[in-house]
Scaffold this motif. Sequence first.
Motif, short mmCIF file in Angstrom:
data_model
loop_
_atom_site.label_atom_id
_atom_site.label_comp_id
_atom_site.label_asym_id
_atom_site.label_seq_id
_atom_site.Cartn_x
_atom_site.Cartn_y
_atom_site.Cartn_z
N ASN A 176 0.82 -1.21 0.00
CA ASN A 176 0.00 0.00 0.00
C ASN A 176 0.85 1.26 0.00
O ASN A 176 0.47 2.28 -0.58
CB ASN A 176 -0.94 0.00 1.21
CG ASN A 176 -2.24 -0.75 0.94
OD1 ASN A 176 -2.81 -0.65 -0.15
ND2 ASN A 176 -2.69 -1.50 1.92
N ASN A 217 -7.25 0.62 -2.86
CA ASN A 217 -6.60 0.05 -1.69
C ASN A 217 -6.54 -1.46 -1.78
O ASN A 217 -7.42 -2.11 -2.36
CB ASN A 217 -7.34 0.44 -0.41
CG ASN A 217 -7.06 1.87 0.01
OD1 ASN A 217 -6.09 2.48 -0.42
ND2 ASN A 217 -7.92 2.41 0.86
N VAL A 219 -7.03 -4.40 0.62
CA VAL A 219 -7.66 -4.62 1.93
C VAL A 219 -7.66 -6.10 2.24
O VAL A 219 -7.54 -6.95 1.35
CB VAL A 219 -9.10 -4.06 1.96
CG1 VAL A 219 -9.09 -2.55 1.80
CG2 VAL A 219 -9.94 -4.70 0.87
N ASP A 221 -8.99 -9.37 5.23
CA ASP A 221 -9.94 -9.79 6.24
C ASP A 221 -9.55 -11.20 6.69
O ASP A 221 -9.24 -12.05 5.85
CB ASP A 221 -11.37 -9.78 5.69
CG ASP A 221 -12.39 -10.12 6.77
OD1 ASP A 221 -12.18 -9.72 7.92
OD2 ASP A 221 -13.39 -10.80 6.45
N GLU A 272 -15.12 -5.81 2.37
CA GLU A 272 -14.71 -4.63 3.12
C GLU A 272 -15.90 -3.95 3.78
O GLU A 272 -15.78 -3.41 4.88
CB GLU A 272 -13.99 -3.65 2.19
CG GLU A 272 -13.35 -2.49 2.92
CD GLU A 272 -12.66 -1.53 1.98
OE1 GLU A 272 -11.68 -0.91 2.40
OE2 GLU A 272 -13.13 -1.40 0.83
#
Length: 598
Positions: A176, A217, A219, A221, A272
């Motif tokens: 990132n 982005n 992301v 989880d 997200e």
Amino acid sequence: ERSRLINTADAAVYSGLVWQARALNFQAYTNRAMVANQVSIGQLVSLTSWTQYAYILARNIDSIIEYFPVDELSIEAAERITETIDDVAVNIAETFIPIIDSINGMLSRTQQAVYVASFAATPAIVREVVEENDERYNTNTAYAVIGLGENALGWQNLVRRYDDEDGLLRKADVVNRSKDEFTNARNLGTSQLIPNAPDVLNLGITRLWLRKEGRTNLVSDAQDGSMQWEWKGKDTFSLHREDLEFTRRGPRWVHRELPLGWGSRHVNGDFECEEGQDRSRWWSWRYSDDGCPRYTQQNRRAEMIANLSQEALDAEYNGIRAYNDLRNLSRQNGDPRLALRLEVELPQSDVRTASKIDGLGSDSVPEDELRSGMGEGMFGTEDQMAGEGMAIIASGELFFHPPDDYVPARRRGRYEIASLFSPYWEVRLTNTPLERRFMAWTLRDENLLTEGASGISSGVEHYIHEREEELARLRGLEQSLQDQLNDTIDVTRRAELETELVAVGSQITHLESTSGNALMLTDGLQQEMAQGVSEAAQIQVGQYEHMLQEYAEQEGEEIVDQFEDEVVDQITDQMQQTLEAAAEEAVESTLNSIIIIN
């Protein structure tokens, strides 16, 4: 013979460390390549998000101008063109994202394969270099085996495979922070969208401005003990208006946003936003919170619509892959090093001496005196070598050397900490600590340390005796010069004598300090010998067996068996049983021989 043996040992150590340095630099290059590939996937997702936004913007403008007397053909053409571009961008992204993702998987596996190969290849490379230099040399001594084993243990403890949640999130943070400007922030104001226009058009009681916002982005989880990864991009375009209204509490500016364009695409699912979000309620874009993290600062309503209308790319994506990095990532480990020490031996029977020259030497000195000529036995000697051969210990180290170290002025208060994301690993030869030499003596023969210590003791004794004789001579000279000075009244002569006295006094001071250093040397030898023997006695095969057992759980029995054949089996049980007894006798004899000097 000695020079050739030294060069061979140095070349073997240097070659082994160069292989390991290249392996670490390969880890760095592959880590960088995987980060760059992740960024390129983010760029593809960003491109599809932007083209979707451009198509929706053209479509909305086409719908708006129906109520105005303007040329609709150009707007309709723009709508068709942007739709075609969007379709092409989606096809490109859905084609190349799986390819790039599979390349990252291959790089991850190749990275581990090179690391494992380096673990087993270093001993073979070292031995091959020695054999290619001279077939008479061997590296099968106990100290050579231990040196290679310590290097292998250090190699394993230097690098770690990161496939856990914290390690993968750390790499995701690197990705990132490595994004390009287009992927990281696609923000434009009015003056950037319309040349020579002000950022805000102030009409007195009304203020107007345009705002383009977008970003992409990576992301993650964590679900059921596994990590899920998603690239998501959003693009928005809105007209903002603020009106000055007068209320009971006084005048205030009321802000309104008119979304004109939006777009959002993601790859590998959309986790997200909060689960259970009602996407069928299109009027929910009026609310300030729809359960999704914000990607924009001003275009919030446009972003809500983008969240409700986002599309998934039909492409396989597995996210961040496992990677190798230093085991210790703390700032205190800013300068890690990996040592390699090797003993190369040449047996006495293979050493070329004068006694082995055909026609000139013999195994023993002839009984009859040779008065003239170059007859047989002319250079005959009785060869005797400590430990029944010649042996050399070479040492080197692998270290991190970033470019700023060459020009410290470039640092500007910063210092790059070692990692496997920077390919700046180099090697150099180093001096072998004296206690390591004593350790090698003890491992070779329990009597060798005592014999070697006797030689060192004789050398120290001769050194001290010479210094004492020189000191006595200088003190006598000093007294003679002082007597001459006392008996001389000539000014010029007195000045010369005083200059000579100062020079002699300086030499006396230097020799007195040197004598003190000799005593310190003797004390240092005692400590270093004791430390070397202690280290030799503490060497246990179990240390390497534990290392192999741990490594077997990760890499399988094939590499372990190979390493056992090359390293561990050479350290016998008999060595363990004799080391402690030999060490105790060697230390006692060595200390006694040194105490005699004092």
